[in-house]
Design an enzyme around this catalytic site. Structure first.
Site, PDB file in Angstrom:
ATOM      1  N   HIS A 194       5.417   5.817  -1.152  1.00  0.00           N
ATOM      2  CA  HIS A 194       6.214   4.602  -1.328  1.00  0.00           C
ATOM      3  C   HIS A 194       5.387   3.370  -0.991  1.00  0.00           C
ATOM      4  O   HIS A 194       4.333   3.461  -0.364  1.00  0.00           O
ATOM      5  CB  HIS A 194       7.464   4.650  -0.434  1.00  0.00           C
ATOM      6  CG  HIS A 194       7.146   4.526   1.024  1.00  0.00           C
ATOM      7  ND1 HIS A 194       6.691   5.587   1.786  1.00  0.00           N
ATOM      8  CD2 HIS A 194       7.197   3.468   1.878  1.00  0.00           C
ATOM      9  CE1 HIS A 194       6.486   5.183   3.020  1.00  0.00           C
ATOM     10  NE2 HIS A 194       6.781   3.882   3.113  1.00  0.00           N
ATOM     11  N   HIS A 199       0.831  -1.208   0.000  1.00  0.00           N
ATOM     12  CA  HIS A 199       0.000   0.000   0.000  1.00  0.00           C
ATOM     13  C   HIS A 199       0.862   1.253   0.000  1.00  0.00           C
ATOM     14  O   HIS A 199       2.052   1.205   0.306  1.00  0.00           O
ATOM     15  CB  HIS A 199      -0.904   0.013   1.238  1.00  0.00           C
ATOM     16  CG  HIS A 199      -0.127   0.047   2.518  1.00  0.00           C
ATOM     17  ND1 HIS A 199       0.459  -1.094   3.043  1.00  0.00           N
ATOM     18  CD2 HIS A 199       0.210   1.065   3.351  1.00  0.00           C
ATOM     19  CE1 HIS A 199       1.119  -0.766   4.145  1.00  0.00           C
ATOM     20  NE2 HIS A 199       0.979   0.538   4.354  1.00  0.00           N
TER      21      HIS A 199
END
Length: 173
Positions: free
Chosen positions: A118, A37
């Site tokens: 990220h 995620h």
């Protein structure tokens, strides 16, 4: 009733998750707790009343968003702060806007870290393991792209895993 721990994240497509998981299975001890995620809002505590207000704010934000594309071209690391290696999501206006909206009222506004989009692929490694993993992966080229059209409000279960409380699909016409 005790406050519950929540977070807000984007789950990328299965293709991007498969690439991330190919590393996470080996290098991320939290692999089984949450799928790959992009964190939009770090974990925070909220009561039942507060989370209803936050969910309403999430719906409003999603209704104002159009789908947008993300690009992932390389890995990076948070070293020396932590031994975390991640797929670097190139920041774009829509992603930054979404993150900023998650740090305005009624959301808790404090930030522990600067927003660095990220997808974590390794964490909690020893310094030597981190050096090996990052050293080999940073030479790799990644050419991943994805269209983002939703985000999720998550809550943490007693075993430390995360589950979706509600999904908010972008709805701007």
């Amino acid at each position: 009733m005790a406050p519950v721990t929540y977070g807000i994240a984007i789950f990328p497509s299965k293709d991007v998750q498969d690439v991330a998981n190919s590393y996470r299975m080996r290098y991320d001890p939290r692999y089984s707790l949450i799928p790959p995620h992009i964190t939009l809002k770090e974990q925070f505590q909220a009561s039942e009343g507060e989370i209803e207000e936050i969910a309403a704010a999430c719906k409003k934000i999603a209704n104002e968003m159009e789908p947008f594309d993300i690009e992932i071209n390389r890995v990076s690391s948070f070293s020396p702060a932590t031994h975390t290696v991640y797929l670097k999501v190139e920041a774009n206006r829509s992603l930054i806007h979404l993150n900023e909206k998650m740090h305005e009222e009624p959301f808790p506004v404090e930030r522990e870290h600067k927003f660095v989009p990220h997808i974590t692929i390794s964490q909690e490694l020893s310094e030597d393991e981190h050096s090996d993993v990052y050293g080999s992966l940073r030479l790799s080229k990644f050419e991943l792209s994805d269209t983002i059209d939703r985000f999720q409000l998550l809550y943490q279960l007693d075993d430390g895993s995360w589950t979706v409380y509600e999904t908010f699909k972008f709805d701007k016409e």
